[in-house]
Motif scaffolding. Structure first.
Motif, mmCIF file in Angstrom:
data_model
loop_
_atom_site.group_PDB
_atom_site.id
_atom_site.type_symbol
_atom_site.label_atom_id
_atom_site.label_comp_id
_atom_site.label_asym_id
_atom_site.label_seq_id
_atom_site.Cartn_x
_atom_site.Cartn_y
_atom_site.Cartn_z
ATOM 1 N N ARG A 245 0.827 -1.214 0.000
ATOM 2 C CA ARG A 245 0.000 0.000 0.000
ATOM 3 C C ARG A 245 0.860 1.262 0.000
ATOM 4 N N LEU A 246 2.007 1.213 0.653
ATOM 5 C CA LEU A 246 2.913 2.363 0.609
ATOM 6 C C LEU A 246 3.495 2.543 -0.786
ATOM 7 N N VAL A 247 3.893 1.429 -1.412
ATOM 8 C CA VAL A 247 4.402 1.479 -2.787
ATOM 9 C C VAL A 247 3.334 2.039 -3.714
ATOM 10 N N ALA A 248 2.098 1.578 -3.536
ATOM 11 C CA ALA A 248 0.998 2.058 -4.378
ATOM 12 C C ALA A 248 0.759 3.549 -4.179
ATOM 13 N N GLU A 249 0.833 4.008 -2.933
ATOM 14 C CA GLU A 249 0.626 5.442 -2.671
ATOM 15 C C GLU A 249 1.705 6.276 -3.364
ATOM 16 N N ALA A 250 2.954 5.788 -3.322
ATOM 17 C CA ALA A 250 4.035 6.516 -3.990
ATOM 18 C C ALA A 250 3.804 6.564 -5.494
ATOM 19 N N ILE A 251 3.316 5.475 -6.069
ATOM 20 C CA ILE A 251 3.040 5.456 -7.512
ATOM 21 C C ILE A 251 1.957 6.474 -7.861
ATOM 22 N N VAL A 252 0.891 6.508 -7.082
ATOM 23 C CA VAL A 252 -0.186 7.469 -7.346
ATOM 24 C C VAL A 252 0.324 8.897 -7.149
ATOM 25 N N ASP A 253 1.188 9.093 -6.141
ATOM 26 C CA ASP A 253 1.772 10.415 -5.891
ATOM 27 C C ASP A 253 2.552 10.922 -7.100
ATOM 28 N N ARG A 254 3.366 10.047 -7.691
ATOM 29 C CA ARG A 254 4.335 10.500 -8.676
ATOM 30 C C ARG A 254 3.875 10.345 -10.121
ATOM 31 N N LEU A 255 2.842 9.544 -10.361
ATOM 32 C CA LEU A 255 2.367 9.333 -11.730
ATOM 33 C C LEU A 255 0.936 9.858 -11.842
ATOM 34 N N PRO A 256 0.754 11.056 -12.361
ATOM 35 C CA PRO A 256 -0.570 11.683 -12.374
ATOM 36 C C PRO A 256 -1.630 10.892 -13.121
ATOM 37 N N SER A 257 -1.231 10.081 -14.104
ATOM 38 C CA SER A 257 -2.222 9.353 -14.894
ATOM 39 C C SER A 257 -2.773 8.130 -14.157
#
Length: 516
Positions: A245-257
Motif C-alpha cells: 500500500r505504501l508502494v501504491a501510494e508513492a506510484i499514485v503520488d508520482r504518476l498523475p495518470s
C-alpha cells in the motif's frame, strides 16, 4: 488486502545512503546531504554535486528519512523485523527526502544571458547536472532575485571544480579560466552569492522514492510494472507485499495518470486466462480502463480479461510486417481485439475472431464499433477454438490468409484441427499460421529449436518426429520460421512460429503421406 507480513520501525527511519539504497554495493556511505542512490546503486546527484556542496557552503542535513511516526495499532508489521508498517506515507518521510545544494554563480544582464550560455567557452564552465535523475531538471539560468539592484539581471550557475582550471582570475570566481572571466566581464558580469538548488519529494523519480521507502532487507525495491490506462499493475515479490500500500501510494503520488494500483495474486490461469488481484490504491472495482494502442481506441475491464502491455510490440509487428491490406485474418484467441481491430481499421482486413471468454468477446465487438469498423468486415464468435479453427477450412472463399493462435501455454494443442481442412480448399493461396508457444533451451537444443519441435510434434506423424522435423516441414512447402517474442522467466521464452498450411501438409496430417 495483501498477505499480512511484518516490517520494522527501526527500518522506517531508512537512510537514503549507499547502505540503504545501494542494493548490491558495499561502499561506505557518501558525504551527508550529497546524493540519493537509485535501486541500481547509481547516484541521482553525481560527483559534481559533491564538489558543489564542498565549494559553496554548508552541507545539507544528513538526517535520515522518517517513514514511521507515532502510528499505534497499525495492522501490518514487517515479517523480518517485527516493526509496524504505517498505513500511509507520512509528511515527515516526504520532507526527509529534500536536499539543498549550493552552486557558485555569476550575475549577468538579462539581455546578455542567452548569448552568454551559448558562448563556447562559457558553456564549458556552466553547471551540467550530469546524471541528475530528477524532474524537472534544475535550470542553469535563473532570476537574480527581487532586490531592486538585481532587477534586469540573471544568475548563471557554474560547474564546481576541484582545482584551478587554467589561468586563475579573481574578480568573479577563483576557479574560472582567465579567458572565460574576461568574456564575462566584457558583458558586465559581476560576482554573486551561491544559488540554492533544492531537490524535493515531488522532483524525485519513483525509483529513488521506493528505494528509501522499502527497508534494506527487502531491497531491491519494486522496479517494474505495467500501466494499463489509469491502472498500475504490480507483481510484488513476497518481501514487498507488506509494503504494497505504501508502494501504491508513492506510484499514485508520482504518476498523475494513475489512480488505481493492483497487485497480481497467483498466476494467470483458468479458461479465461485471468488472475486474482488486490486493490492497493484507488476504489475497488475501478479497473475498467481505456487506452490507445497503435492509433486504436480500446476499452475493457482488466479484472475480467487477459491483457499484457508487454505484447504491444508483437501486436504491432503482426499488423505492420505480417498482415497485408485487404486480407482475411482469423484470430482464435482474440481477447479484447487489439490485433483484430487494428488489422480491420488500418489495413481494411476482414476479421474472423473468437474467444472463449464472453467478456472478451463483448469488448472486442465494442472496440470494433468504437473504431468505425464496418460490421460486415468484423465478426466475433464466443466458443471453443477447436471448432472455430476446424470451421475456417470450410468457409465460403476458403481458409483465411492468416490464422493467429496466441495462447502460448496450449496453442500447439489446437494445431491438429488443421487436418480437417479440405485437401483441395477453395481459394488460390495457402494460410499463414502464427502459433505462439513457450520454449526452453537445454543442454541438447536451443530454445528456438524447442519451439520448432513443439509445433512439429503436432503436425507430423510419429515416424518423422525423431530427426529432421523442420526440414521435413519445409519439404512440404511450410516455409516454417520462428520469431522470439520475449522472455517470461529465466530460460523460458515465448516464440511465434509461422508456417504455411499447405495442401501437402494437410494431406500428411491426414495420413496420406507423400514422398518428400
Amino acid at each position: 488486502m495483501p498477505r499480512k507480513i511484518a516490517v520494522p520501525a527501526a527500518v522506517l527511519a531508512v537512510a537514503v545512503s549507499a547502505a540503504s539504497c545501494g542494493i548490491c554495493s558495499a561502499r561506505p556511505p557518501p558525504p551527508a546531504g550529497a546524493m540519493f542512490v537509485r535501486a541500481s546503486a547509481r547516484r541521482i546527484l553525481p560527483r559534481p554535486v559533491l564538489r558543489a556542496s564542498r565549494i559553496s557552503a554548508p552541507r545539507a542535513s544528513s538526517s535520515a528519512p522518517v517513514l514511521f511516526s507515532s502510528l499505534p495499532g497499525s495492522p501490518d508489521v514487517d515479517p523480518t523485523t517485527g516493526v509496524p508498517i504505517p498505513p500511509r506515507i507520512t509528511d515527515d518521510f516526504r520532507r526527509s527526502l529534500s536536499r539543498s545544494i549550493l552552486y557558485p554563480t555569476v550575475r549577468v544582464p538579462a539581455s546578455e544571458a542567452h548569448r552568454a550560455v551559448s558562448h563556447p567557452a562559457v558553456r564549458t564552465v556552466l553547471a551540467r547536472f550530469d546524471g541528475w535523475n530528477v524532474h524537472p531538471r534544475p535550470r542553469v539560468v535563473r532570476s537574480a532575485g527581487e532586490r531592486e539592484e538585481d532587477r534586469g539581471y540573471r544568475a548563471l550557475l557554474l560547474e564546481p571544480a576541484d582545482g584551478d582550471a587554467g589561468a586563475v582570475g579573481a574578480a568573479l570566481h577563483p576557479h574560472l579560466p582567465a579567458a572565460v572571466e574576461e568574456y564575462l566581464l566584457s558583458i558586465h558580469a559581476t560576482a554573486f552569492p551561491p544559488a540554492e538548488v533544492r531537490i524535493g519529494y515531488a522532483q524525485l523519480p519513483l525509483s529513488e522514492i521506493l528505494c528509501a521507502l522499502v527497508p534494506p532487507h527487502a531491497h531491491p525495491p519494486p522496479s517494474g510494472f505495467e500501466i494499463v490506462g489509469h491502472v498500475a499493475h504490480l507483481n510484488l515479490k513476497p518481501a514487498h507485499v507488506p509494503y504494497g500500500r505504501l508502494v501504491a501510494e508513492a506510484i499514485v503520488d508520482r504518476l498523475p495518470s494513475v489512480r488505481t494500483v493492483v497487485n497480481k495474486v497467483g498466476q494467470v490461469g483458468g479458461p479465461y486466462r485471468t488472475y486474482q488481484m488486490d486493490i492497493l490504491a484507488g476504489e475497488a472495482g475501478d479497473t475498467a480502463v481505456e487506452l490507445v494502442e497503435g492509433g486504436v481506441k480500446l476499452r475493457f475491464d482488466l479484472s475480467k480479461v487477459y491483457w499484457s502491455a508487454r505484447l504491444q510490440g508483437e501486436r504491432n509487428r503482426l499488423v505492420t510486417q505480417e498482415f497485408g491490406r485487404g486480407q482475411t485474418i482469423a484470430d482464435a484467441f482474440c481477447g479484447v481485439g487489439a490485433v483484430a481491430v487494428r488489422a480491420a481499421s488500418d489495413l481494411g482486413c476482414t476479421v474472423l475472431s473468437n474467444d472463449l471468454n464472453p467478456a472478451a468477446c463483448g469488448y472486442a465487438e465494442e472496440n470494433a464499433r468504437r473504431n468505425g469498423v464496418p460490421p460486415d468486415r468484423f465478426s466475433v464468435s464466443c466458443g471453443d477454438a477447436r471448432e472455430f479453427i476446424r470451421g475456417l477450412g470450410h468457409r465460403e472463399g476458403g481458409p483465411p490468409d492468416h490464422l493467429l493462435m496466441n495462447l502460448p501455454a496450449s496453442s500447439t494443442e489446437f494445431l491438429d484441427e488443421l487436418r480437417w481442412w479440405p485437401k483441395e480448399p477453395a481459394g488460390a493461396t495457402t494460410c499463414s499460421v502464427h502459433v505462439y508457444t513457450f520454449a526452453r533451451a537445454d543442454g541438447s537444443t536451443t530454445a528456438e529449436r524447442a519451439a520448432y519441435d513443439a509445433v512439429a510434434d503436432v503436425l507430423l506423424p510419429e515416424f518423422v518426429r525423431a530427426v529432421g522435423r523442420r526440414e521435413h516441414l519445409d519439404a512440404l512447402g511450410c516455409a516454417i520460421r520462428a520469431h522470439e517474442v520475449r522472455d517470461v522467466a529465466p530460460g523460458k521464452v515465448v516464440f511465434c512460429v509461422t508456417f504455411q498450411a499447405t495442401r501437402a501438409l494437410i494431406s500428411h496430417m491426414r495420413g496420406d503421406f507423400v514422398d518428400v
